[in-house]
Design a protein around this motif. Structure first.
Motif, PDB file in Angstrom:
ATOM      1  N   SER A 174       0.599  -1.381  -0.074  1.00 62.73           N
ATOM      2  CA  SER A 174       0.247  -0.047  -0.123  1.00 62.73           C
ATOM      3  C   SER A 174       0.975   1.056  -0.309  1.00 62.73           C
ATOM      4  O   SER A 174       1.272   1.941  -0.308  1.00 62.73           O
ATOM      5  CB  SER A 174      -0.667   0.078   0.854  1.00 62.73           C
ATOM      6  OG  SER A 174      -1.855  -1.145   0.781  1.00 62.73           O
ATOM      7  N   ALA A 175       2.368   1.353   0.611  1.00 60.50           N
ATOM      8  CA  ALA A 175       2.495   2.549   0.882  1.00 60.50           C
ATOM      9  C   ALA A 175       3.429   2.461  -0.461  1.00 60.50           C
ATOM     10  O   ALA A 175       3.555   3.753  -0.948  1.00 60.50           O
ATOM     11  CB  ALA A 175       4.269   1.833   2.394  1.00 60.50           C
ATOM     12  N   THR A 216       0.732   4.180  -2.912  1.00 59.71           N
ATOM     13  CA  THR A 216       0.771   5.738  -2.660  1.00 59.71           C
ATOM     14  C   THR A 216       1.942   6.462  -3.635  1.00 59.71           C
ATOM     15  O   THR A 216       1.787   7.642  -2.373  1.00 59.71           O
ATOM     16  CB  THR A 216       0.410   6.057  -0.457  1.00 59.71           C
ATOM     17  OG1 THR A 216      -0.427   4.746  -0.783  1.00 59.71           O
ATOM     18  CG2 THR A 216      -0.188   7.054  -0.605  1.00 59.71           C
ATOM     19  N   ASN A 222       1.629   7.337  -6.358  1.00 57.25           N
ATOM     20  CA  ASN A 222       0.744   7.997  -6.790  1.00 57.25           C
ATOM     21  C   ASN A 222       0.740   9.594  -6.400  1.00 57.25           C
ATOM     22  O   ASN A 222       0.606  10.025  -7.036  1.00 57.25           O
ATOM     23  CB  ASN A 222      -0.497   7.964  -6.412  1.00 57.25           C
ATOM     24  CG  ASN A 222      -1.042   5.896  -7.242  1.00 57.25           C
ATOM     25  OD1 ASN A 222      -0.785   6.299  -8.428  1.00 57.25           O
ATOM     26  ND2 ASN A 222      -1.601   5.125  -6.761  1.00 57.25           N
ATOM     27  N   TRP A 223       1.270  10.280  -4.685  1.00 58.37           N
ATOM     28  CA  TRP A 223       1.919  11.330  -4.212  1.00 58.37           C
ATOM     29  C   TRP A 223       3.224  11.520  -5.422  1.00 58.37           C
ATOM     30  O   TRP A 223       2.912  12.712  -5.002  1.00 58.37           O
ATOM     31  CB  TRP A 223       1.993  10.561  -2.745  1.00 58.37           C
ATOM     32  CG  TRP A 223       2.680  12.341  -2.495  1.00 58.37           C
ATOM     33  CD1 TRP A 223       2.141  13.032  -1.923  1.00 58.37           C
ATOM     34  CD2 TRP A 223       4.247  11.933  -2.435  1.00 58.37           C
ATOM     35  NE1 TRP A 223       2.914  13.739  -1.014  1.00 58.37           N
ATOM     36  CE2 TRP A 223       4.156  13.588  -1.347  1.00 58.37           C
ATOM     37  CE3 TRP A 223       5.248  11.861  -2.500  1.00 58.37           C
ATOM     38  CZ2 TRP A 223       5.356  14.845  -1.910  1.00 58.37           C
ATOM     39  CZ3 TRP A 223       6.441  12.400  -2.244  1.00 58.37           C
ATOM     40  CH2 TRP A 223       6.646  13.838  -1.830  1.00 58.37           C
ATOM     41  N   SER A 238      -3.555  -1.394  -9.007  1.00 59.30           N
ATOM     42  CA  SER A 238      -4.380  -0.396  -9.172  1.00 59.30           C
ATOM     43  C   SER A 238      -4.676  -0.782 -10.527  1.00 59.30           C
ATOM     44  O   SER A 238      -5.225  -0.421 -11.315  1.00 59.30           O
ATOM     45  CB  SER A 238      -3.723   0.505  -9.428  1.00 59.30           C
ATOM     46  OG  SER A 238      -2.206   1.201  -9.848  1.00 59.30           O
TER      47      SER A 238
END
Length: 507
Positions: A280-281, A284, A287-288, A328
């Protein structure tokens, strides 16, 4: 016939690498035939590089012969067959058998040479991780293309009865990829491959939904490939520990049982949760990174990818791509990294036009450009830009510009990626997916390629050569395939254009 041609190529290579008895292992990746040698001194580098089918050679943990995409997959089976035939024939003719002392001496020499070439443990570890995922690439490509086709049919409303079948084909492998990763991990790190697969299979078993860890219910697939990698590594260590004390008479029963039991419990009540958080990190952060610093992040990623390809370290990114695809449905990094290939193509075209009288180099460029447009950059790297020096740097500039273009649109909210890894360049179009529609996604990716081509071309055309270097290279008859201006490149092992003293490059 194509088979005869491939066998002829294999037959030409074999004696130049020391014959069948000098080969200890054979493998191939997307573009290279990788062989392990008993005695490196038996290889005739110059004759090997002179073969028409050989685009270059690279020395790393194995001796790597660059043959190009498609060709290497056809030549490798023929090469393996010739090696086996040669060994069988030698066994019946009194061929000298290598003694244990000779093998020990050769092994010590190879080990010492290996340490000199690979100085850092990190570099070795990354290569081993890459070796786990490289064999999975063909399936990732095939399933990714089918997923893209299925998406097009779904959006258009065509062939509704075929859509579920295509969905099953595209998703089947990805749903079990953890098992394949576990199998390859155990095999790569010296354990029993099937035990690594068995432990990794726990992660994707639907029944894990009934298990609670850290107060939370587990989800099938939680942790994905990272969890499978960690679980299989643990299984290897547990298996080796068991074999160190379990009596031989009980080994076949006790060792597999304890390996699966101990590793399985740790996976269920620890690794799945931790790997899930890590996965998940990664998603994230990716995308960030592109949402907040898209243009700059794209510039850095696109500009540095060619050096990674040159070093063979780009394959270490495969676990990250795979994790993003699991999370994703696509990896947002690959379209940006693909811009490096666009810069390389633009640089090669500039070299072609700047050296109109160097027939040999122009012929190399013409033969390598089709693969370059499809994202296979190694022939152009080792045959053109890297031996020349400056064009390699200007190719990186083109890749940085293309990466910045794609990254900017990510920053503006038009995020997209690739549903599979492996293809690049034009071959990536069928694999693109995003939230803004296929028309916008394709237009932005095509725009990035165009920017990479143009900037790579312009940077190389105007800044890729010193006056003295261009004069020395731009000799000969443009209609003649002359090799008079060629000599071996010590930087890459590839026969390439003659390069003056390095000091010339800075004048």
């Amino acid at each position: 016939m194509p088979t005869d041609k491939n066998r002829a190529t294999a037959a030409a290579i074999l004696p130049l690498v020391g014959g069948p008895e000098n080969i200890t292992s054979i493998a191939h990746c997307m573009t290279r035939l990788r062989i392990a040698l008993r005695d490196r001194s038996l290889v005739d580098d110059e004759a090997l590089k002179a073969l028409p089918a050989v685009l270059g050679v690279v020395e790393d943990d194995t001796y790597q012969i660059v043959l190009g995409p498609g060709t290497v997959a056809r030549v490798t089976p023929e090469f393996e067959a010739l090696v086996e035939e040669g060994r069988a024939a030698a066994g019946g003719t009194g061929h000298h058998a290598v003694t244990a002392d000779e093998l020990q001496a050769q092994g010590a020499a190879l080990k010492q040479a290996q340490k000199a070439r690979n100085a850092t443990p990190v570099k070795l570890f990354l290569r081993r991780i890459a070796n786990i995922f490289v064999p999975l690439i063909p399936a990732l490509i095939g399933c990714g293309v089918i997923a893209g086709l299925n998406g097009v049919l779904t959006n258009l409303g065509w062939l509704p009865t075929l859509v579920p079948a295509l969905a099953a084909m595209a998703s089947g492998f990805m749903s079990l990829i953890a098992v394949f990763v576990g199998y390859n991990t155990a095999k790569e790190f010296g354990g029993t491959a099937i035990l690594g697969g068995a432990v990794a299979a726990i992660i994707v078993f639907p029944g894990v939904a009934k298990i609670t860890a850290f107060g939370l219910e587990l989800k099938p697939g939680q942790g994905g490939v990272l969890g499978a990698l960690a679980a299989a590594l643990l299984a290897v260590h547990v298996e080796k520990w068991c074999r160190s004390w379990v009596p031989e008479a009980l080994d076949v029963l006790v060792t597999p049982t304890l390996t699966v039991l101990i590793s399985g419990l740790v996976t269920l009540f620890g690794l799945m949760f931790l790997a899930g958080e890590a996965s998940s990190a990664i998603g994230t952060f990716a995308n960030w990174l592109l949402a907040t610093g898209g243009a700059f992040a794209g510039l850095v990623l696109g500009g540095l990818f060619l050096p990674l390809v040159m070093l063979g370290l780009h394959q270490a990114l495969i676990p990250i791509h795979t994790t993003l695809i699991e999370g994703s449905g696509y990896t947002v990094l690959l379209p940006i990294l693909a811009m490096a290939g666009a810069g390389q193509v633009g640089a090669a075209i500039a070299v072609y036009y700047r050296l109109p009288r160097n027939g040999s180099l122009r012929a190399t460029i013409k033969s390598a450009l089709p693969a370059g447009f499809l994202g296979i950059g190694e022939p152009l790297i080792y045959g053109v830009s890297l031996p020349l020096g400056r064009p390699f740097i200007t190719a990186c500039v083109g890749g940085a510009a293309g990466g910045a273009f794609v990254g900017l649109f990510n920053q503006l909210g038009v995020a997209f990626g690739s549903t599979a890894i492996g293809p690049s360049g034009w071959a990536l179009f069928p694999l693109l997916d995003g939230k803004s529609g296929m028309g916008v996604t394709i237009a932005i990716y095509a725009g990035g390629l165009a920017v990479g081509y143009l900037v790579g071309f312009a940077a190389t055309y105007f800044f890729g050569f010193t006056k003295l270097l261009r004069t020395s290279l731009n000799q000969g008859d443009e209609d003649t395939e002359t090799t008079a201006t060629q000599e071996p490149s010590t930087a890459t092992g590839q026969t390439g254009p003659k390069t003056p003293d390095p000091a010339v490059l800075t004048r």
